[in-house]
Design a protein around this motif. Structure first.
Motif, mmCIF file in Angstrom:
data_model
loop_
_atom_site.group_PDB
_atom_site.id
_atom_site.type_symbol
_atom_site.label_atom_id
_atom_site.label_comp_id
_atom_site.label_asym_id
_atom_site.label_seq_id
_atom_site.Cartn_x
_atom_site.Cartn_y
_atom_site.Cartn_z
ATOM 1 N N LYS A 244 0.835 -1.193 0.000
ATOM 2 C CA LYS A 244 0.000 0.000 0.000
ATOM 3 C C LYS A 244 0.873 1.247 0.000
ATOM 4 C CE LYS A 244 -4.266 -1.617 0.245
ATOM 5 N NZ LYS A 244 -5.306 -1.269 -0.751
ATOM 6 N N SER A 245 0.415 2.279 -0.701
ATOM 7 C CA SER A 245 1.164 3.525 -0.759
ATOM 8 C C SER A 245 1.042 4.291 0.552
ATOM 9 C CB SER A 245 0.630 4.383 -1.910
ATOM 10 O OG SER A 245 1.278 5.628 -1.946
ATOM 11 N N VAL A 246 2.171 4.746 1.081
ATOM 12 C CA VAL A 246 2.204 5.532 2.318
ATOM 13 C C VAL A 246 2.270 7.014 1.957
ATOM 14 C CG1 VAL A 246 3.571 6.078 4.374
ATOM 15 C CG2 VAL A 246 3.246 3.686 3.673
ATOM 16 N N ASP A 247 1.366 7.800 2.539
ATOM 17 C CA ASP A 247 1.273 9.218 2.196
ATOM 18 C C ASP A 247 2.309 10.069 2.909
ATOM 19 O OD1 ASP A 247 -1.496 9.518 0.617
ATOM 20 O OD2 ASP A 247 -1.718 8.008 2.175
ATOM 21 N N GLU A 248 2.682 9.646 4.116
ATOM 22 C CA GLU A 248 3.610 10.472 4.887
ATOM 23 C C GLU A 248 4.394 9.605 5.863
ATOM 24 O OE1 GLU A 248 3.549 14.499 7.736
ATOM 25 O OE2 GLU A 248 1.674 13.552 7.108
ATOM 26 N N ILE A 249 5.670 9.926 6.026
ATOM 27 C CA ILE A 249 6.515 9.288 7.034
ATOM 28 C C ILE A 249 6.960 10.366 8.013
ATOM 29 C CG2 ILE A 249 8.665 8.048 7.501
ATOM 30 C CD1 ILE A 249 8.513 6.866 4.712
ATOM 31 N N ILE A 250 6.695 10.144 9.292
ATOM 32 C CA ILE A 250 7.133 11.073 10.338
ATOM 33 C C ILE A 250 8.217 10.372 11.142
ATOM 34 C CG2 ILE A 250 6.454 12.385 12.392
ATOM 35 C CD1 ILE A 250 3.653 12.584 11.185
ATOM 36 N N GLN A 251 9.414 10.885 11.093
ATOM 37 C CA GLN A 251 10.556 10.229 11.738
ATOM 38 C C GLN A 251 10.641 10.668 13.204
ATOM 39 O OE1 GLN A 251 14.007 10.877 9.298
ATOM 40 N NE2 GLN A 251 13.059 9.987 7.496
ATOM 41 N N LYS A 252 9.794 10.028 13.985
ATOM 42 C CA LYS A 252 9.718 10.359 15.412
ATOM 43 C C LYS A 252 9.168 9.162 16.162
ATOM 44 C CE LYS A 252 8.039 14.059 18.456
ATOM 45 N NZ LYS A 252 7.266 15.317 18.509
ATOM 46 N N ASN A 253 9.750 8.849 17.320
ATOM 47 C CA ASN A 253 9.284 7.713 18.109
ATOM 48 C C ASN A 253 8.124 8.154 18.995
ATOM 49 O OD1 ASN A 253 8.911 5.423 19.597
ATOM 50 N ND2 ASN A 253 10.908 5.438 20.580
ATOM 51 N N MET A 254 6.904 7.703 18.657
ATOM 52 C CA MET A 254 5.719 8.098 19.415
ATOM 53 C C MET A 254 4.912 6.895 19.871
ATOM 54 S SD MET A 254 4.394 11.403 17.225
ATOM 55 C CE MET A 254 3.267 11.877 18.535
ATOM 56 N N LEU A 255 5.511 5.715 19.843
ATOM 57 C CA LEU A 255 4.771 4.493 20.146
ATOM 58 C C LEU A 255 4.126 4.529 21.530
ATOM 59 C CD1 LEU A 255 4.490 1.518 18.760
ATOM 60 C CD2 LEU A 255 5.895 0.847 20.695
ATOM 61 N N ASP A 256 4.808 5.106 22.508
ATOM 62 C CA ASP A 256 4.311 5.108 23.882
ATOM 63 C C ASP A 256 3.521 6.369 24.226
ATOM 64 O OD1 ASP A 256 5.363 2.570 24.648
ATOM 65 O OD2 ASP A 256 7.355 3.464 24.727
ATOM 66 N N HIS A 257 3.274 7.227 23.259
ATOM 67 C CA HIS A 257 2.495 8.434 23.519
ATOM 68 C C HIS A 257 1.006 8.101 23.551
ATOM 69 C CE1 HIS A 257 5.683 11.579 22.113
ATOM 70 N NE2 HIS A 257 6.243 10.541 22.724
ATOM 71 N N GLU A 258 0.231 8.911 24.270
ATOM 72 C CA GLU A 258 -1.220 8.743 24.275
ATOM 73 C C GLU A 258 -1.765 8.940 22.862
ATOM 74 O OE1 GLU A 258 -3.036 11.406 26.992
ATOM 75 O OE2 GLU A 258 -2.129 10.513 28.777
ATOM 76 N N GLU A 259 -2.784 8.156 22.527
ATOM 77 C CA GLU A 259 -3.331 8.214 21.176
ATOM 78 C C GLU A 259 -3.801 9.618 20.811
ATOM 79 O OE1 GLU A 259 -4.015 5.758 23.241
ATOM 80 O OE2 GLU A 259 -3.785 3.836 22.201
ATOM 81 N N SER A 260 -4.387 10.347 21.771
ATOM 82 C CA SER A 260 -4.882 11.692 21.478
ATOM 83 C C SER A 260 -3.737 12.631 21.111
ATOM 84 C CB SER A 260 -5.641 12.248 22.695
ATOM 85 O OG SER A 260 -4.813 12.267 23.840
ATOM 86 N N LYS A 261 -2.583 12.463 21.772
ATOM 87 C CA LYS A 261 -1.421 13.281 21.458
ATOM 88 C C LYS A 261 -0.859 12.933 20.085
ATOM 89 C CE LYS A 261 -0.011 14.202 26.233
ATOM 90 N NZ LYS A 261 1.080 14.083 27.239
ATOM 91 N N VAL A 262 -0.887 11.651 19.764
ATOM 92 C CA VAL A 262 -0.434 11.219 18.440
ATOM 93 C C VAL A 262 -1.315 11.831 17.362
ATOM 94 C CG1 VAL A 262 -0.104 9.254 16.899
ATOM 95 C CG2 VAL A 262 0.538 9.055 19.315
ATOM 96 N N MET A 263 -2.629 11.776 17.570
ATOM 97 C CA MET A 263 -3.577 12.330 16.608
ATOM 98 C C MET A 263 -3.317 13.819 16.405
ATOM 99 S SD MET A 263 -5.979 10.104 15.497
ATOM 100 C CE MET A 263 -7.500 11.005 15.339
ATOM 101 N N HIS A 264 -3.100 14.539 17.500
ATOM 102 C CA HIS A 264 -2.862 15.977 17.409
ATOM 103 C C HIS A 264 -1.577 16.261 16.642
ATOM 104 C CE1 HIS A 264 -3.004 20.194 18.555
ATOM 105 N NE2 HIS A 264 -1.740 20.102 18.909
ATOM 106 N N GLU A 265 -0.548 15.451 16.883
ATOM 107 C CA GLU A 265 0.741 15.638 16.225
ATOM 108 C C GLU A 265 0.662 15.319 14.738
ATOM 109 O OE1 GLU A 265 5.108 16.198 16.451
ATOM 110 O OE2 GLU A 265 3.622 16.417 18.047
#
Length: 268
Positions: A244-265
């Motif tokens: 599948k084609s990926v639209d964007e790659i964000i080079q940042k480790n956010m695996l342990d962040h709250e989902e709401s913070k990930v969404m905002h970022e």
């Protein structure tokens, strides 16, 4: 909310005479500097009062009555849902209940009020374009979290963990447990070093095994946009293994962040 079906339905709405359609886009975002004192309530009252004043001056008693019926329904909806307020409220309504759509959304809106023969759909269309069905894939070594989102709200979240002893990925529903990068290996420095060595050697092969599972999720869930988030090596390797084609790659480790913070970022 299936915005595509609702948009198609609303595009076919056209009333006649005094039976107008009420459209409201109301900004209730508490993080907006202009909303700190609950100003949205004032905007709502002023918007409704302006219509009542105009219809009273026009001396159209039937149309004024229809508007007041709609006004009461909208006021009741807002009162019943005030504790669940997010960033905005969208309403399409007629007095005869042929049209009634009221939704609390996690998207900031521009305050707009309309009373006319057809619903005003410009902002509704923009929401569809700005916040499509999106898969956010958070990758960190042997752990991957997937956030399934639509219209800037979380629809589902789940994780994959690699058992490095059996070399198999397992899907994990609900919150992840433990720390990343050390599954099944303990927590000593020696064990971490051993894991890092195995990761470097097996990274391509591990992500090649999980990529088809993520591709299938993308197809089954109808993602229109895919974002991969992770440290440089992991995010790029996983992306290259996916069909599948990926639209964007964000080079940042956010695996342990709250989902709401990930969404905002990721989505803003």
């Amino acid at each position: 909310m299936d915005i595509n079906a609702k948009l198609k339905e609303l595009e076919n709405v056209k009333t006649a005479g005094s039976n107008k359609v009420f459209t409201m886009y109301l900004n209730t975002d508490r993080t907006d500097p202009d909303q700190q004192g609950g100003e949205w309530k004032i905007h709502f009252k002023n918007g409704m009062r302006n219509f009542e004043s105009y219809l009273s001056e026009a001396n159209d008693k039937e149309e004024l009555h229809n508007f007041q019926v709609v006004k009461k329904k909208v006021e009741r909806f807002i009162k019943e849902n005030e504790q669940q307020q997010l960033k905005g409220i969208i309403v399409f309504a007629t007095a005869d209940d042929e049209v009634w759509y009221a939704e609390i959304v996690q998207m900031r809106l521009e305050n707009e009020f309309y009373w006319q023969e057809t619903p005003e759909l410009d902002q509704f269309r923009k929401l569809k374009e700005t916040y499509p069905k999106t898969g956010i894939i958070l990758v960190q070594q042997n752990q991957i979290k997937v956030i399934d989102s639509y219209l800037n709200q979380i629809e589902d979240t789940f994780s994959y963990e690699l058992d490095v002893e059996t070399d198999t990925w397992r899907i994990m529903q609900g919150p992840r447990k433990g720390t990343s990068g050390t599954t099944g290996l303990g927590s000593t420095n020696l064990q971490k070093d051993k894991f890092e060595a195995r990761y470097e050697v097996n990274q391509q092969r591990w992500y090649k095994k999980i990529a088809p599972k993520i591709d299938k999720q993308a197809k089954d869930r109808g993602w229109q946009k895919i974002v991969v988030v992770g440290e440089n090596g992991a995010s790029k390797v996983l992306t290259n293994q996916m069909s599948k084609s990926v639209d964007e790659i964000i080079q940042k480790n956010m695996l342990d962040h709250e989902e709401s913070k990930v969404m905002h970022e990721v989505l803003g």
